[in-house]
Design a protein around this motif. Structure first.
Motif, PDB file in Angstrom:
ATOM      1  N   ARG A 220      14.313  -2.266 -36.460  1.00 46.98           N
ATOM      2  CA  ARG A 220      13.451  -1.240 -35.866  1.00 46.98           C
ATOM      3  C   ARG A 220      12.112  -1.176 -36.579  1.00 46.98           C
ATOM      4  O   ARG A 220      11.067  -1.002 -35.935  1.00 46.98           O
ATOM      5  CB  ARG A 220      14.153   0.124 -35.922  1.00 46.98           C
ATOM      6  N   HIS A 224       8.532  -1.958 -34.919  1.00 48.58           N
ATOM      7  CA  HIS A 224       7.486  -0.931 -34.970  1.00 48.58           C
ATOM      8  C   HIS A 224       6.190  -1.488 -35.549  1.00 48.58           C
ATOM      9  O   HIS A 224       5.113  -1.339 -34.959  1.00 48.58           O
ATOM     10  CB  HIS A 224       7.978   0.245 -35.816  1.00 48.58           C
ATOM     11  N   HIS A 296       0.442   3.882 -42.104  1.00 53.64           N
ATOM     12  CA  HIS A 296       0.749   2.709 -41.302  1.00 53.64           C
ATOM     13  C   HIS A 296      -0.532   1.925 -41.054  1.00 53.64           C
ATOM     14  O   HIS A 296      -1.629   2.493 -41.054  1.00 53.64           O
ATOM     15  CB  HIS A 296       1.389   3.113 -39.976  1.00 53.64           C
TER      16      HIS A 296
END
Length: 429
Positions: A220, A224, A296
């Motif tokens: 995941r 992402h 991020h």
């Protein structure tokens, strides 16, 4: 062989100076280099129950050495033996705890102080001790010998530099190596050096790091981050040291216009340097984000600093080009096997004396390329970013070269089989 005066003096000094060693331990804890909740382990106090039955002690100094031992640990547990894995760094402890198979436990290795070692061995009572690469601590070696616990060096490595240094102290190293039941060397050159220094039983088993599984990653998280950087040219500088990040930042600045949207990922060897690395990028006019701060890599991020532990599998999967750190500065080079197994083209500097065999094999197979400085690094990164076919061919060649050098785990297990049998029978050397 009797103990030379230097070793006897060392043993006496570490006994008398134990309070000073303890002070050093607490100083390291204040600096963040020791786990405050587990300081007792460094003094030989256990924090876990000893598994029942026969026990093998397996030790690796830090992350690389410990991870290379995991396939051996798994094989030992499959044979019905309990395994105690020790290491000496916080990062290795955090990472290894998540990867140990059932039947294995982790502790910090005690410092090489006679009382600490006695306490440790009294509690754990290993039947066999396996230590990785070049971990030769006098008090530990002598204590194991006195208790007739077989001590085996696995994945043994002796650099040319260390060999010449030990040649000046032949009686010291000879007295220690003579107490090893077996030395399993990575290469014939390593084996020859161990033998010339006095190891009586030496075999070549190969490098365990070629057989290790690539570092895992949460699918995941991969999906992402892949979505966040989709369409952007990406490259990674892994396990970097001071002096290398400035070259990486210079490369980004040189290539940003030629490769719009360029994202440079930097994974410092020591995660606590994340703030320092991010500040270096920002002083160069780049926008930096730090993973440890929950950031991020969005479209505004130029340099993404991955100052966390246990996530290299994620970023190797994200980056088709990897510069291995410790090679542009004279550290000696870190392990390029993991990115090679995960489909990256490998770049490295000239300083690879800690892993000559690996880098030579990758270079010869054209799965890796040596660069000398920021200018040659920029040219190499630019060419690979602009030529996906070349990048893909290099990555395939690197993976094939690593696979061809496997087999060390099988050879290691075959070589230590007599000690495993002794352990299961409860016999001692």
């Amino acid at each position: 062989m009797s103990l030379p005066l230097v070793i006897r003096t060392y043993r006496a000094a570490t006994t008398v100076l134990e309070p000073a060693v303890l002070g050093l331990l607490y100083w390291r804890q204040r600096k963040g280099r020791e786990d405050r909740t587990r300081l007792g382990e460094r003094q030989g106090y256990p924090s876990r129950p000893r598994p029942k039955g026969h026990l093998v002690w397996v030790h690796g100094a830090s992350i690389g050495e410990t991870l290379s031992l995991l396939p051996v640990v798994e094989r030992l547990t499959q044979r019905g033996l309990s395994v105690l894995v020790t290491s000496g760094t916080r990062t290795s402890a955090a990472l290894i705890a998540r990867r140990l198979p059932p039947g294995a436990v982790h502790q910090f290795v005690p410092l090489d102080v006679p009382r600490y070692i006695r306490r440790f061995l009294d509690y754990w009572q290993p039947d066999v001790a396996l230590v990785a690469e070049s971990e030769i601590w006098p008090n530990t070696v002598v204590a194991l010998d006195q208790r007739h616990i077989p001590l085996v060096l696995v994945n043994g490595r002796m650099s040319d530099r260390s060999f010449h240094r030990w040649q000046k102290m032949p009686r010291i190293i000879g007295a220690l190596l003579e107490r090893f039941a077996l030395c399993l060397a990575q290469t014939s050159e390593d084996a020859e050096r161990f033998a010339r220094l006095g190891a009586p039983r030496v075999l070549v088993a190969g490098n365990l790091k070629f057989d290790g599984a690539p570092p895992p990653a949460d699918p995941r998280a991969v999906a992402h981050l892949s979505g966040l950087v989709a369409g952007r040219p990406v490259w990674l500088a892994a396990s970097t040291h001071p002096g290398e990040e400035s070259a990486v930042v210079a490369v980004h600045r040189a290539l940003a216009q030629r490769h719009p949207g360029l994202l440079t990922i930097v994974a410092p060897r020591h995660p606590h340097r994340g703030e320092e690395v991010a500040a270096l990028a920002e002083r160069a006019g780049l926008r930096a984000g730090r993973r440890s701060q929950g950031m991020h890599p969005d479209r505004a991020t130029d340099v993404y600093v991955t100052d966390t532990v246990g996530e290299m599998g994620l970023f190797y999967r994200l980056s088709p080009i990897v510069l291995m750190g410790g090679t542009l500065v004279p550290v000696g080079g870190h392990n390029p096997i993991e990115p090679a197994k995960l489909g990256a083209a490998v770049l490295h500097g000239p300083h690879v004396h800690n892993a000559t065999e690996i880098y030579s094999a990758l270079d010869e197979a054209r799965g890796a390329l040596m660069v000398k400085d920021s200018a040659t690094l920029a040219r190499a990164v630019s060419e690979l970013l602009g030529n996906t076919a070349l990048n893909r061919d290099m990555a395939r060649a690197a993976a094939d070269a690593v696979q061809a050098l496997g087999g060390a785990v099988d050879r290691t297990m075959h070589s230590i089989e007599p000690f495993i049998v002794q352990a299961k029978l409860g016999a001692r050397r």
